[in-house]
Design an enzyme around this catalytic site. Structure first.
Site, PDB file in Angstrom:
ATOM      1  N   TYR A 158      14.636   3.608  44.430  1.00  0.00           N
ATOM      2  CA  TYR A 158      14.065   2.304  44.761  1.00  0.00           C
ATOM      3  C   TYR A 158      14.593   1.284  43.768  1.00  0.00           C
ATOM      4  O   TYR A 158      14.629   1.508  42.564  1.00  0.00           O
ATOM      5  CB  TYR A 158      12.544   2.356  44.706  1.00  0.00           C
ATOM      6  CG  TYR A 158      11.954   3.275  45.752  1.00  0.00           C
ATOM      7  CD1 TYR A 158      12.245   3.092  47.099  1.00  0.00           C
ATOM      8  CD2 TYR A 158      11.107   4.320  45.394  1.00  0.00           C
ATOM      9  CE1 TYR A 158      11.720   3.938  48.063  1.00  0.00           C
ATOM     10  CE2 TYR A 158      10.577   5.161  46.351  1.00  0.00           C
ATOM     11  CZ  TYR A 158      10.881   4.969  47.691  1.00  0.00           C
ATOM     12  OH  TYR A 158      10.362   5.805  48.633  1.00  0.00           O
ATOM     13  N   HIS A 208      10.422  -1.791  48.674  1.00  0.00           N
ATOM     14  CA  HIS A 208       9.452  -1.163  47.767  1.00  0.00           C
ATOM     15  C   HIS A 208       8.886  -2.173  46.775  1.00  0.00           C
ATOM     16  O   HIS A 208       8.716  -1.870  45.599  1.00  0.00           O
ATOM     17  CB  HIS A 208      10.101   0.015  47.027  1.00  0.00           C
ATOM     18  CG  HIS A 208       9.182   1.182  46.824  1.00  0.00           C
ATOM     19  ND1 HIS A 208       8.552   1.444  45.638  1.00  0.00           N
ATOM     20  CD2 HIS A 208       8.787   2.158  47.668  1.00  0.00           C
ATOM     21  CE1 HIS A 208       7.815   2.528  45.749  1.00  0.00           C
ATOM     22  NE2 HIS A 208       7.934   2.987  46.979  1.00  0.00           N
TER      23      HIS A 208
END
Length: 400
Positions: A158, A208
């Protein structure tokens, strides 16, 4: 039919893969009848365990297992303070286990109790990745060969690859990432992927919550030309008012919700048609009962489901997701983490995926069980999470 009550509430902790799993087992007054539910909050599993053992268990003993809605509603408010991740996960374990019991008593899969199937299987998406554009294309092709029609694409973890920018002297340890570099790299990745594979495969991507709101707006706008199936979690829950800005700038489909705990987080997004997929973590929101309510609410606004399905949703939780998926008329897609063989041994009945579709086994209840003796061989390990200690290139803490 005689009343069946809750006789005992047990908590099973196990870690057969990376995530620490919390499973609730409700023992009933009917010999041999029990239900399983997912209460997994992997980063705070001990807190959930305590909430169940010390608070929910005394409250639940002796209650009628058929009164699922009542137990859910009263569990939410019994502590007075409510809508937090620890208590929600604890309540979810109980709620899912009660649905499992009801299905077993009726001799039906849970999806039948919800209203029956709208489809024979749930379309799933897998996670493709790599450190280079070429590796990512190869990863996507591999999933396409397995029959997946929906594929999430990430370069690195992420936030992309770890930041290599210079850090200040004395910079503290952490998971460093460069937001601007992440945006540039992923725009190049998606351009390369579409050039190589065209537009037949459905692509997804997860921000995210890594970008500040204005950069998330720009990124969603820049990604529009790649025709994503959806862009996931572009904003943090604290920034949901910015969804108006995204909607006004582009038509990139948006999925949101895995960090949501409180109804007021998803209600305005659904009512305002500011997102296209609800993506809550079913145990984080309290179980099958609230998920059913929210799915029906979202249907009224043309919004589809895409429940969170990572490795820290237990196999029992994935079974619960699948039953919701088969029932919901507004189903969109289901995230699938591809469990290892050990998980299938510990959790017999764990849903199987073939050619990108997750199929039920049509056993009563959730259709999944647990081998407690084998699960006990893989106890949960206490560790300090590193990936959530996220930092910007200058060392400033930021959201993970």
């Amino acid at each position: 039919m005689s009343t069946v009550t809750i006789k005992d509430v047990q908590v099973i902790l196990t870690q057969p893969a990376g995530s620490r799993l919390v499973i609730v087992k409700l023992i009933t007054s009917e010999p041999g009848l029990y239900g399983l539910g997912c209460a997994t909050f992997t980063q705070r599993f001990n807190a959930v365990h305590t909430a169940i053992e010390r608070h929910l268990k005394p409250f639940l003993i002796g209650r009628d297992v058929d009164r699922i809605e009542e137990i859910y509603q009263m569990s939410c408010v019994h502590s007075y303070w409510r809508n937090g991740p620890v208590l929600n996960n604890a309540i979810s374990g109980v709620d899912q286990a009660l649905w499992d019991i009801k299905g077993k008593r009726a001799g039906m899969p849970v999806y039948q109790l919800l209203g029956g199937k709208c489809r024979e299987a749930a379309a799933c998406y897998a996670h493709a990745g790599g450190s280079t554009k070429e590796e990512i294309v190869d990863s996507i092709r591999g999933f396409m060969e397995q029959g997946y029609q929906y594929i999430r694409v990430q370069q690195g973890g992420y936030g992309g690859k770890e930041s290599k920018q210079p850090r200040p002297e004395g910079a503290q340890p952490g998971a460093y990432f460069d937001p601007r570099g992440y945006v540039r790299a992923h725009l190049e990745v998606f351009e390369h992927v579409r050039d190589e594979l065209g537009f037949e495969v459905e692509l997804l991507h997860d921000i995210h919550e890594r970008l500040v709101p204005i950069n998330a707006v720009q990124f969603a706008k820049d990604m529009e030309r790649f025709k994503l199936f959806f862009l996931e979690d572009p904003l943090a829950p604290e920034d949901i008012d910015w969804f108006h800005n995204i909607r006004s700038q582009c038509a990139t489909p948006i999925a949101m919700g895995e960090l949501f705990n409180h109804p007021r987080e998803w209600q305005p997004l659904i009512e305002g048609r500011l997102i296209d997929f609800i993506r809550m973590h079913v145990s984080q929101m309290g179980g099958i009962t609230p998920a059913k309510h929210v799915a029906a609410f979202a249907k009224m606004y043309g919004i589809r489901t895409a429940w969170h399905g990572p490795g820290d949703t237990s196999p029992v939780g994935h079974a619960a997701n699948m039953h919701l998926d088969l029932w919901a008329p507004n189903f969109g897609v289901q995230e699938w983490c591809r469990f290892n063989e050990l998980c299938y041994e510990i959790f017999p009945g764990l849903p199987e995926v073939h050619d990108g579709y997750m199929y039920p086994n049509d056993q009563p209840g959730l259709g999944i069980d647990i081998n407690e003796e084998l699960a006990a061989k893989y106890p949960c390990q206490d560790t300090i999470e590193e990936w959530t200690q996220t930092r910007l290139p200058d060392g400033s803490p930021t959201r993970p």
